[in-house]
Each structure stands twice: as C-alpha cells, then as structure tokens.
Design a protein around this motif. Structure first.
Motif, PDB file in Angstrom:
ATOM      1  N   VAL A  59       5.941  -1.412   0.148  1.00 17.26           N
ATOM      2  CA  VAL A  59       6.167  -0.209   0.953  1.00 17.26           C
ATOM      3  C   VAL A  59       6.620   0.943   0.059  1.00 17.26           C
ATOM      4  O   VAL A  59       6.139   2.076   0.195  1.00 17.26           O
ATOM      5  CB  VAL A  59       7.189  -0.483   2.082  1.00 17.26           C
ATOM      6  CG1 VAL A  59       7.647   0.806   2.744  1.00 17.26           C
ATOM      7  CG2 VAL A  59       6.577  -1.430   3.111  1.00 17.26           C
ATOM      8  N   THR A  68       4.517   4.359  -0.500  1.00 18.79           N
ATOM      9  CA  THR A  68       5.191   5.619  -0.189  1.00 18.79           C
ATOM     10  C   THR A  68       5.107   6.578  -1.374  1.00 18.79           C
ATOM     11  O   THR A  68       4.806   7.768  -1.201  1.00 18.79           O
ATOM     12  CB  THR A  68       6.662   5.356   0.197  1.00 18.79           C
ATOM     13  OG1 THR A  68       6.674   4.516   1.361  1.00 18.79           O
ATOM     14  CG2 THR A  68       7.396   6.649   0.496  1.00 18.79           C
ATOM     15  N   SER A 117      -2.735   7.444   2.575  1.00 17.75           N
ATOM     16  CA  SER A 117      -2.028   6.952   3.763  1.00 17.75           C
ATOM     17  C   SER A 117      -0.584   6.609   3.440  1.00 17.75           C
ATOM     18  O   SER A 117      -0.245   6.246   2.318  1.00 17.75           O
ATOM     19  CB  SER A 117      -2.721   5.703   4.291  1.00 17.75           C
ATOM     20  OG  SER A 117      -4.040   5.997   4.684  1.00 17.75           O
ATOM     21  N   THR A 118       0.247   6.699   4.463  1.00 13.65           N
ATOM     22  CA  THR A 118       1.634   6.273   4.327  1.00 13.65           C
ATOM     23  C   THR A 118       1.694   4.759   4.504  1.00 13.65           C
ATOM     24  O   THR A 118       0.773   4.139   5.046  1.00 13.65           O
ATOM     25  CB  THR A 118       2.538   6.926   5.387  1.00 13.65           C
ATOM     26  OG1 THR A 118       2.138   6.451   6.670  1.00 13.65           O
ATOM     27  CG2 THR A 118       2.471   8.442   5.337  1.00 13.65           C
ATOM     28  N   ALA A 119       2.803   4.167   4.072  1.00 14.77           N
ATOM     29  CA  ALA A 119       2.985   2.727   4.254  1.00 14.77           C
ATOM     30  C   ALA A 119       2.966   2.376   5.737  1.00 14.77           C
ATOM     31  O   ALA A 119       2.366   1.372   6.140  1.00 14.77           O
ATOM     32  CB  ALA A 119       4.286   2.288   3.607  1.00 14.77           C
ATOM     33  N   ALA A 120       3.599   3.203   6.560  1.00 11.82           N
ATOM     34  CA  ALA A 120       3.630   2.946   8.005  1.00 11.82           C
ATOM     35  C   ALA A 120       2.216   2.947   8.583  1.00 11.82           C
ATOM     36  O   ALA A 120       1.879   2.099   9.412  1.00 11.82           O
ATOM     37  CB  ALA A 120       4.500   3.980   8.708  1.00 11.82           C
ATOM     38  N   GLN A 121       1.382   3.880   8.142  1.00 10.91           N
ATOM     39  CA  GLN A 121       0.004   3.938   8.641  1.00 10.91           C
ATOM     40  C   GLN A 121      -0.775   2.690   8.235  1.00 10.91           C
ATOM     41  O   GLN A 121      -1.499   2.112   9.051  1.00 10.91           O
ATOM     42  CB  GLN A 121      -0.706   5.178   8.092  1.00 10.91           C
ATOM     43  CG  GLN A 121      -0.215   6.477   8.667  1.00 10.91           C
ATOM     44  CD  GLN A 121      -0.757   7.681   7.902  1.00 10.91           C
ATOM     45  OE1 GLN A 121      -0.945   7.634   6.688  1.00 10.91           O
ATOM     46  NE2 GLN A 121      -0.975   8.769   8.627  1.00 10.91           N
ATOM     47  N   LEU A 177       0.436  -0.353   7.254  1.00 11.23           N
ATOM     48  CA  LEU A 177       0.961  -1.573   7.869  1.00 11.23           C
ATOM     49  C   LEU A 177       0.741  -1.598   9.375  1.00 11.23           C
ATOM     50  O   LEU A 177       0.513  -2.661   9.955  1.00 11.23           O
ATOM     51  CB  LEU A 177       2.435  -1.746   7.523  1.00 11.23           C
ATOM     52  CG  LEU A 177       2.710  -1.973   6.029  1.00 11.23           C
ATOM     53  CD1 LEU A 177       4.204  -2.000   5.765  1.00 11.23           C
ATOM     54  CD2 LEU A 177       2.045  -3.243   5.526  1.00 11.23           C
ATOM     55  N   ALA A 178       0.790  -0.454  10.034  1.00 11.81           N
ATOM     56  CA  ALA A 178       0.537  -0.406  11.479  1.00 11.81           C
ATOM     57  C   ALA A 178      -0.943  -0.619  11.785  1.00 11.81           C
ATOM     58  O   ALA A 178      -1.295  -1.264  12.762  1.00 11.81           O
ATOM     59  CB  ALA A 178       0.997   0.925  12.057  1.00 11.81           C
ATOM     60  N   PRO A 238      -1.696  -4.828  10.503  1.00  6.50           N
ATOM     61  CA  PRO A 238      -0.489  -5.656  10.423  1.00  6.50           C
ATOM     62  C   PRO A 238      -0.752  -7.102  10.029  1.00  6.50           C
ATOM     63  O   PRO A 238       0.103  -7.754   9.449  1.00  6.50           O
ATOM     64  CB  PRO A 238       0.097  -5.573  11.837  1.00  6.50           C
ATOM     65  CG  PRO A 238      -1.068  -5.261  12.704  1.00  6.50           C
ATOM     66  CD  PRO A 238      -1.975  -4.394  11.859  1.00  6.50           C
TER      67      PRO A 238
END
Length: 104
Positions: free
Chosen positions: A35, A39, A50-54, A56-57, A60
């Motif tokens: 992550v 980031t 892309s962001t880590a949240a994008q 991983l979401a 998943p």
C-alpha cells in the motif's frame, strides 16, 4: 496474474510449446508495504496512477489469491528487501532455470 484464467492460459501455452521455458516469479511483501509503495507511485505520478485504495477496492480478491497460490513452477521473491537484493534473488531464479534448461 491474480486471476485463475490467466494461469490457465499460460498452462495452455506451455502445453502447446513444450520447448519454451516458463518461470513465473512473484514478488511478495507485506500488505502495508504494498500500500505504501502504490501510494508513493500515485503521488510521484501527479495522480495519473491509481491509488492503493482504488486498486485494492477494484481487485480485492487478487491479494488473497496470490497469497494462497500454490504452484510448483512459481518462484517467490521477498520484495520487502531492498531493490538490489530483489534483483539479485530474481536473477538467481532465472540463472537456475537457464542452467536446468541447458541455456548458455
């Protein structure tokens, strides 16, 4: 390579072309390190990556799939190490493959 169909395609290629050497190498590190690196890449790209949240979401299952992957042909490299060690360990796997395949 976080989807079963991707491995099935590689297996099909290997089955059709037995003269081709195939060595999957997976770089592994703790999720927190992953992550953090994603980031930093996002920040260094001025937001074009892309962001880590994008990531991983959006995917998943990929993390869990790769953590549980059990294939005798896969080599794992600890990617939490410094870049030089990751490169050295990855290169060793390639040299071992070449030696076993008789490649010079």
């Amino acid at each position: 390579m976080g989807w079963e169909f991707q491995w099935q395609r590689l297996d099909a290629i290997a089955g059709k072309l037995p003269e081709v050497s195939f060595l999957p190498i997976i770089l592994r590190c703790h999720r927190d390190i992953t992550v953090d690196r994603i980031t930093r890449r996002h920040e260094d790209s001025d937001g074009t990556r892309s962001t880590a949240a994008q990531i991983l979401a959006g995917h998943p299952h990929v993390w869990d799939y790769l953590e549980q992957l059990q294939r005798p042909d896969v080599r794992f490299v600890d990617a939490a190490q410094g870049a030089e060690l990751v490169y050295t360990h990855t290169l060793k796997h390639l040299e071992d493959l070449a030696r076993h395949a008789g490649v010079k």
